[in-house]
Scaffold this motif. Structure first.
Motif, mmCIF file in Angstrom:
data_model
loop_
_atom_site.group_PDB
_atom_site.id
_atom_site.type_symbol
_atom_site.label_atom_id
_atom_site.label_comp_id
_atom_site.label_asym_id
_atom_site.label_seq_id
_atom_site.Cartn_x
_atom_site.Cartn_y
_atom_site.Cartn_z
ATOM 1 N N GLN A 160 0.836 -1.204 0.000
ATOM 2 C CA GLN A 160 0.000 0.000 0.000
ATOM 3 C C GLN A 160 0.870 1.252 0.000
ATOM 4 O OE1 GLN A 160 -2.306 -0.929 3.512
ATOM 5 N NE2 GLN A 160 -4.096 -1.550 2.320
ATOM 6 N N ASN A 161 1.986 1.227 0.736
ATOM 7 C CA ASN A 161 2.904 2.356 0.737
ATOM 8 C C ASN A 161 3.492 2.597 -0.643
ATOM 9 O OD1 ASN A 161 3.885 3.915 3.328
ATOM 10 N ND2 ASN A 161 3.354 1.852 4.045
ATOM 11 N N VAL A 162 3.920 1.542 -1.311
ATOM 12 C CA VAL A 162 4.531 1.693 -2.632
ATOM 13 C C VAL A 162 3.521 2.189 -3.652
ATOM 14 C CG1 VAL A 162 5.713 0.471 -4.505
ATOM 15 C CG2 VAL A 162 6.289 -0.036 -2.128
ATOM 16 N N ALA A 163 2.273 1.715 -3.544
ATOM 17 C CA ALA A 163 1.233 2.078 -4.515
ATOM 18 C C ALA A 163 0.585 3.426 -4.214
ATOM 19 C CB ALA A 163 0.157 0.987 -4.539
ATOM 20 N N TYR A 164 0.898 4.009 -3.068
ATOM 21 C CA TYR A 164 0.169 5.180 -2.575
ATOM 22 C C TYR A 164 0.110 6.325 -3.583
ATOM 23 C CZ TYR A 164 -1.249 8.876 0.659
ATOM 24 O OH TYR A 164 -1.910 9.915 1.267
ATOM 25 N N GLY A 165 1.237 6.688 -4.155
ATOM 26 C CA GLY A 165 1.276 7.832 -5.060
ATOM 27 C C GLY A 165 0.568 7.607 -6.378
ATOM 28 N N LEU A 166 0.312 6.356 -6.727
ATOM 29 C CA LEU A 166 -0.288 6.045 -8.028
ATOM 30 C C LEU A 166 -1.787 6.326 -8.078
ATOM 31 C CD1 LEU A 166 1.591 2.705 -8.743
ATOM 32 C CD2 LEU A 166 1.948 4.892 -9.891
ATOM 33 N N ARG A 167 -2.366 6.654 -6.935
ATOM 34 C CA ARG A 167 -3.810 6.932 -6.926
ATOM 35 C C ARG A 167 -4.172 8.113 -7.818
ATOM 36 N NH1 ARG A 167 -5.435 7.731 -0.875
ATOM 37 N NH2 ARG A 167 -3.732 9.237 -1.120
ATOM 38 N N VAL A 168 -3.248 9.060 -7.967
ATOM 39 C CA VAL A 168 -3.526 10.248 -8.795
ATOM 40 C C VAL A 168 -3.552 9.899 -10.287
ATOM 41 C CG1 VAL A 168 -2.520 11.800 -7.104
ATOM 42 C CG2 VAL A 168 -1.093 10.904 -8.964
ATOM 43 N N ARG A 169 -3.093 8.703 -10.653
ATOM 44 C CA ARG A 169 -3.047 8.302 -12.052
ATOM 45 C C ARG A 169 -4.350 7.678 -12.531
ATOM 46 N NH1 ARG A 169 2.661 7.705 -12.753
ATOM 47 N NH2 ARG A 169 3.407 9.742 -12.026
ATOM 48 N N LYS A 170 -5.372 7.683 -11.692
ATOM 49 C CA LYS A 170 -6.678 7.113 -12.050
ATOM 50 C C LYS A 170 -6.575 5.609 -12.328
ATOM 51 C CE LYS A 170 -7.854 11.479 -12.161
ATOM 52 N NZ LYS A 170 -8.410 12.126 -10.975
ATOM 53 N N MET A 171 -5.656 4.950 -11.643
ATOM 54 C CA MET A 171 -5.481 3.519 -11.810
ATOM 55 C C MET A 171 -6.318 2.762 -10.784
ATOM 56 S SD MET A 171 -1.310 3.542 -12.206
ATOM 57 C CE MET A 171 -1.145 1.772 -12.364
ATOM 58 N N SER A 172 -6.779 1.575 -11.139
ATOM 59 C CA SER A 172 -7.511 0.732 -10.201
ATOM 60 C C SER A 172 -6.550 0.199 -9.149
ATOM 61 C CB SER A 172 -8.156 -0.440 -10.937
ATOM 62 O OG SER A 172 -7.163 -1.326 -11.428
ATOM 63 N N ILE A 173 -7.105 -0.289 -8.039
ATOM 64 C CA ILE A 173 -6.260 -0.870 -6.994
ATOM 65 C C ILE A 173 -5.446 -2.029 -7.558
ATOM 66 C CG2 ILE A 173 -6.285 -2.166 -4.827
ATOM 67 C CD1 ILE A 173 -8.658 -0.509 -3.945
ATOM 68 N N LYS A 174 -6.074 -2.856 -8.384
ATOM 69 C CA LYS A 174 -5.386 -3.999 -8.976
ATOM 70 C C LYS A 174 -4.180 -3.538 -9.800
ATOM 71 C CE LYS A 174 -5.993 -7.908 -12.132
ATOM 72 N NZ LYS A 174 -6.930 -8.617 -13.034
ATOM 73 N N GLU A 175 -4.375 -2.510 -10.604
ATOM 74 C CA GLU A 175 -3.286 -1.993 -11.443
ATOM 75 C C GLU A 175 -2.181 -1.380 -10.598
ATOM 76 O OE1 GLU A 175 -5.889 -0.827 -15.421
ATOM 77 O OE2 GLU A 175 -5.594 0.630 -13.819
ATOM 78 N N ARG A 176 -2.583 -0.598 -9.582
ATOM 79 C CA ARG A 176 -1.585 0.026 -8.701
ATOM 80 C C ARG A 176 -0.737 -1.030 -8.008
ATOM 81 N NH1 ARG A 176 -6.046 3.424 -6.818
ATOM 82 N NH2 ARG A 176 -5.906 2.525 -4.738
ATOM 83 N N HIS A 177 -1.391 -2.069 -7.529
ATOM 84 C CA HIS A 177 -0.665 -3.114 -6.821
ATOM 85 C C HIS A 177 0.213 -3.924 -7.761
ATOM 86 C CE1 HIS A 177 -3.121 -3.258 -2.821
ATOM 87 N NE2 HIS A 177 -2.706 -2.047 -3.137
ATOM 88 N N GLU A 178 -0.175 -4.035 -9.014
ATOM 89 C CA GLU A 178 0.659 -4.732 -9.978
ATOM 90 C C GLU A 178 1.969 -3.966 -10.204
ATOM 91 O OE1 GLU A 178 0.163 -6.870 -14.369
ATOM 92 O OE2 GLU A 178 -1.540 -5.945 -13.370
ATOM 93 N N VAL A 179 1.845 -2.653 -10.333
ATOM 94 C CA VAL A 179 3.039 -1.816 -10.472
ATOM 95 C C VAL A 179 3.888 -1.894 -9.202
ATOM 96 C CG1 VAL A 179 3.887 0.546 -10.763
ATOM 97 C CG2 VAL A 179 1.945 -0.254 -12.120
ATOM 98 N N ALA A 180 3.230 -1.805 -8.032
ATOM 99 C CA ALA A 180 3.950 -1.856 -6.758
ATOM 100 C C ALA A 180 4.705 -3.172 -6.601
ATOM 101 C CB ALA A 180 2.976 -1.662 -5.601
ATOM 102 N N ARG A 181 4.079 -4.283 -6.977
ATOM 103 C CA ARG A 181 4.753 -5.590 -6.871
ATOM 104 C C ARG A 181 5.998 -5.637 -7.750
ATOM 105 N NH1 ARG A 181 -0.692 -7.462 -6.912
ATOM 106 N NH2 ARG A 181 -1.259 -8.208 -4.815
ATOM 107 N N HIS A 182 5.895 -5.043 -8.922
ATOM 108 C CA HIS A 182 7.049 -5.019 -9.818
ATOM 109 C C HIS A 182 8.237 -4.339 -9.148
ATOM 110 C CE1 HIS A 182 9.471 -4.392 -13.464
ATOM 111 N NE2 HIS A 182 9.644 -3.155 -13.025
ATOM 112 N N TRP A 183 8.003 -3.173 -8.542
ATOM 113 C CA TRP A 183 9.106 -2.415 -7.961
ATOM 114 C C TRP A 183 9.580 -3.019 -6.649
ATOM 115 C CZ3 TRP A 183 11.921 0.077 -11.016
ATOM 116 C CH2 TRP A 183 11.362 0.664 -12.167
#
Length: 304
Positions: A160-183
């Motif tokens: 959730q910490n890693v994905a936090y900033g991606l909320r402004v990108r209009k991404m779904s939780i699933k998409e945000r977490h996919e990006v976060a898992r990658h990093w």
């Protein structure tokens, strides 16, 4: 090509325009920041800084405590505004490809992005002229920051910490977490996504902070003493990891440190500050073999 350019940047703290003008006049006459403080009562953060950071460069800013390092880096994302000068940033250097590649079977777009017209020449904007909405956009799309003390949200899990900033990108939780898992995988923490910050070591927390900044995929990364709170072994490991990531990502990184060994290891070029003034900029070899003054020579271990 320059990505960031500071022109005649000065910062006098807690002074009116007239008071700052008086302090700047004393500095222009050659008075040092300590003497200016004693005579006027106003603290000098920076004086007449002219600095260009190249696109894709890992540029170290170093100096002793109180030299102006953290003040300088906070001007680049406007956490601090200068008393005088310009800060130019080339926002055309802003290709966000990795997020789109990471999120499978979807196209991530940012409706708020300011598109660059085809054939339009690259240009730099003075970020001091941005209004509140434009500044918010600049911070969301252009610049990310990794802090010394991690800056994690304690009640959020690692992912959730890693994905936090991606909320402004209009991404779904699933998409945000996919990006976060990658990093998280990139920084070696793929098995800790459900953990909370207080369950992690300092080195692990800083990796989470780095993953959070990289997840935003902004072209400029600011790192303010990011590794200085860590023990030497973990610090060396994170330096190695940063260099390995930079070799692939080609970000423009401004890296603040007071450790000359760290600066030499990670910095393509190093700028040395003393009393709010920029003393010298160059490659580690330049600074070692051709120091401008005794201050630089002592830092670099050089002998006249």
């Amino acid at each position: 090509m320059n990505h960031i350019q500071l022109e005649n940047i000065s910062k006098i703290y807690n002074a009116s325009h007239a008071q700052a003008k008086m302090a700047l006049a004393l500095l222009a006459e050659g008075m040092d920041s300590i003497a200016v403080k004693e005579q006027t009562g106003y603290s000098v953060g920076l004086y007449d800084i002219n600095l260009a950071v190249k696109a894709g460069e890992l540029h170290c800013i170093m100096g002793l405590s109180g030299s102006g390092k953290s003040t300088l880096i906070r001007h680049i994302n406007r956490l601090i505004d200068p008393t005088s000068g310009k800060i130019l940033v080339n926002t055309d250097i802003n290709a966000k490809n990795s997020v789109n590649k990471i999120v499978s079977n979807s196209v991530v777009t940012n409706k708020d992005a300011l598109p660059i017209e085809k054939g339009e020449p690259s240009s730099a904007i003075n970020i001091l002229a941005l209004n509140d909405k434009e500044l918010q956009h600049y911070r969301q799309q252009t610049v990310s920051m990794v802090f010394q003390h991690f800056g994690l949200v304690p009640h959020m899990t690692v992912i959730q910490n890693v994905a936090y900033g991606l909320r402004v990108r209009k991404m779904s939780i699933k998409e945000r977490h996919e990006v976060a898992r990658h990093w998280l995988n990139e920084v070696g923490l793929s098995n800790l996504e459900r953990s909370y910050p207080d369950e992690l070591s300092g080195g692990m927390q800083q990796r989470v902070g780095l993953a959070r900044a990289l997840a935003m995929d902004n072209p400029i990364l600011l790192m303010d003493e990011a590794f200085s709170a860590l023990d030497p072994l973990i610090r060396a490991q994170l330096q190695d990891q940063l260099l390995e990531l930079q070799a692939r990502l080609n970000k423009t990184i401004v890296f603040i440190t007071h450790d000359i060994d760290e600066a030499i290891k990670v910095g393509q070029r190093i700028s040395i500050l003393n009393g709010g003034r920029l003393v010298q900029t160059g490659t580690p070899s330049d600074l070692r073999h051709n120091p401008t003054d005794e201050y630089v020579a002592r830092f670099m271990g050089a002998k006249h």
